[in-house]
Enzyme design. Structure first.
Site, short mmCIF file in Angstrom:
data_model
loop_
_atom_site.label_atom_id
_atom_site.label_comp_id
_atom_site.label_asym_id
_atom_site.label_seq_id
_atom_site.Cartn_x
_atom_site.Cartn_y
_atom_site.Cartn_z
N ASN A 59 -39.64 -51.84 -97.11
CA ASN A 59 -40.13 -53.08 -97.98
C ASN A 59 -40.16 -54.21 -96.70
OD1 ASN A 59 -36.96 -52.89 -98.01
ND2 ASN A 59 -37.15 -54.85 -99.37
N GLU A 72 -40.98 -58.39 -96.39
CA GLU A 72 -40.90 -59.37 -97.18
C GLU A 72 -41.70 -60.47 -96.37
OE1 GLU A 72 -37.08 -58.59 -99.77
OE2 GLU A 72 -36.90 -60.23 -98.25
N CYS A 130 -43.62 -53.95 -101.17
CA CYS A 130 -42.38 -52.94 -101.68
C CYS A 130 -42.81 -51.73 -100.78
CB CYS A 130 -42.88 -52.41 -103.08
SG CYS A 130 -42.61 -53.66 -104.17
N GLU A 160 -42.88 -48.41 -101.57
CA GLU A 160 -43.71 -47.59 -101.90
C GLU A 160 -45.05 -47.89 -101.79
OE1 GLU A 160 -40.72 -48.22 -105.37
OE2 GLU A 160 -41.42 -49.37 -103.58
N CYS A 173 -41.03 -50.71 -108.90
CA CYS A 173 -41.41 -51.69 -109.85
C CYS A 173 -42.76 -51.15 -110.62
CB CYS A 173 -41.47 -52.69 -109.25
SG CYS A 173 -43.07 -52.87 -107.93
N CYS A 195 -45.77 -50.93 -108.20
CA CYS A 195 -45.91 -49.43 -107.52
C CYS A 195 -46.08 -48.30 -108.42
CB CYS A 195 -44.32 -49.49 -106.59
SG CYS A 195 -44.19 -50.76 -105.62
#
Length: 147
Positions: free
Chosen positions: A44, A46, A55, A57, A94, A97
């Site tokens: 990830n 940010e 993310c 993924e 999530c 993803c």
């Protein structure tokens, strides 16, 4: 733990070490298995403008896409936990993803295995993407592109 699940979870755990997560404090790694056995990873990433964060993924799938290999995705491993905390609690993708993984699944004609784990231990869960994202919308739902 199957050999593929172990390889993917180990690779995801390694990838999580490269997470840039100063805002959530939650490091996630993802590992994607391709049909020839190659593993592509991501962590990830940010951003101070939270909506721009990526993310793990998504990072890994973007790398797979840049290799021109979206149709070759076979399985995914995901691992994560709060930074500095060992946890056996499984981390799941999530909704965004799941949709991104579905793109590759539909292009490759596969129902991807998704192996979910925490940052430590041998506890993991395996799901099929079709159970994580039932009735998914993807490339097959769009009209054919005009020439």
């Amino acid at each position: 733990m199957t050999d593929d699940a172990k390889r993917l979870i180990d690779a995801a755990r390694d990838a999580a070490q490269n997470a840039y997560a100063p805002y959530s404090g939650f490091a996630v790694g993802a590992a994607i298995l391709l049909s020839d056995g190659e593993i592509v990873t991501g962590a990830n990433f940010e951003n101070a403008s939270y909506g721009l964060s990526l993310c793990a993924e998504t990072v890994a799938m973007a790398k797979v896409g840049n290799l021109g290999r979206l149709g070759d995705v076979v399985a995914v491993g995901i691992s994560g936990s709060p930074i500095g905390v060992d946890s056996e609690a499984a981390v799941h993708p999530c909704g965004r993803c799941r949709q991104i993984l579905n793109e590759a699944a539909q292009l490759g004609g596969r129902d991807l295995a998704v192996h979910c784990a925490g940052s430590s231990g041998d506890v993991y869960q395996t799901h099929h993407l079709s159970t994580l994202l039932p009735h998914a919308f993807g490339p097959a739902d769009l009209p054919p592109q005009k020439g």
